[in-house]
Design a protein around this motif. Structure first.
Motif: not given
Length: 278
Positions: A142-171
């Motif tokens: 989706l980000s690859k496609w969005a980059m192409k669509k956002m290729a305008t002078p006004s640009g755009g924004r991509i927000i990825n929803i990650g997780s605290i697990a990407g900073e400190s794992p649980r067992l």
């Protein structure tokens, strides 16, 4: 004196069938102002439920979105053809208001899955692969496609929803944790691509536009996906951040000009142990 015409911005959102994605859609709609409002397109394998009640037992409320596009999300050809067809139809519309929706201002990658939450010796390579496909490959497509669509002078924004697990794992969370750490790498790499939008998209139309790419890592969020036993334990020991509060923060980040970015941030219960020793 007449007021200025309202601008409609377009958001592409995944995961709106879940608690967090639903709350994000709702928060974006609520953040609309007389001068700016959000047109929300959901994309996924199946339509969202008629009500969030089916997900977290909240009072019945219609999902706040404008359109739904069906695609096989882990298949790049399916996603690309679905999006291309949709936006081409907007461009060809005789209605100027419909034509104005042929743009993309925001992509929110919120869909995710958590499988293989067991000792590593019991996790199959197939399960690991499935988690990586949903949590990493889909945002990449989706980000690859969005980059192409956002290729305008006004640009755009991509927000990825990650997780605290990407900073400190649980067992017993090897597949999920690995996918979220990898998503952090994807976010940072994409942020550089977005900084050099014209070069990375090979576009002559991007001008000086940029795409701001960021990641928001939720801590404990209350949802029906979690077992009652685990929810009770976390409530007692760690607490929860409400999905609505997390979503308001996402909407706040989405409201920033594309020249400003919050590269990575964590929204978590104050009591949830992440740093320190007590």
């Amino acid at each position: 004196m007449s007021s200025a015409a309202s601008e409609t911005k377009v958001c592409l959102l995944t995961g709106a069938s879940g608690t967090i994605g639903y709350a994000i859609a709702q928060a974006l709609k609520a953040s609309s102002t007389p001068s700016t409002n959000w047109h929300i397109i959901l994309i996924g394998r199946r339509p969202p439920p008629a009500s969030i009640t089916h997900i977290d037992k909240k009072p019945r409320m219609v999902l706040p979105y404008d359109e739904f596009l069906k695609a096989e999300m882990t298949n790049e050809s399916s996603v690309t053809s679905t999006l291309d067809s949709h936006f081409e139809s907007l461009q060809k519309s005789p209605d100027a208001n419909v034509q104005s929706l042929n743009r993309l201002d925001l992509l929110v990658n919120c869909a995710g899955c958590s499988l293989g939450n067991e000792p590593i010796v019991d996790v199959s390579a197939e399960t690991f692969k499935n988690v990586m496909e949903v949590n990493l490959i889909v945002p990449f497509i989706l980000s690859k496609w969005a980059m192409k669509k956002m290729a305008t002078p006004s640009g755009g924004r991509i927000i990825n929803i990650g997780s605290i697990a990407g900073e400190s794992p649980r067992l017993h969370s090897v597949p999920y944790t690995t996918s979220k750490y990898a998503l952090g790498g994807l976010t940072r790499a994409l942020s550089i691509e977005g900084r050099h939008l014209a070069q990375t998209t090979k576009s002559t139309e991007a001008g000086e536009g940029v795409v701001a790419v960021c990641q928001i890592n939720p801590g404990n969020v209350r949802s029906a996906i979690m077992s009652e036993e685990e929810a009770a334990r976390r409530e007692k020991e760690e607490g929860f951040v409400e999905a609505d509060d997390l979503a308001k923060y996402v909407a706040l980040v989405a409201s920033l000009p594309n020249e400003a970015n919050v590269l990575e941030s964590t929204v978590m219960p104050t009591r949830q142990p992440l740093v320190g020793r007590g």
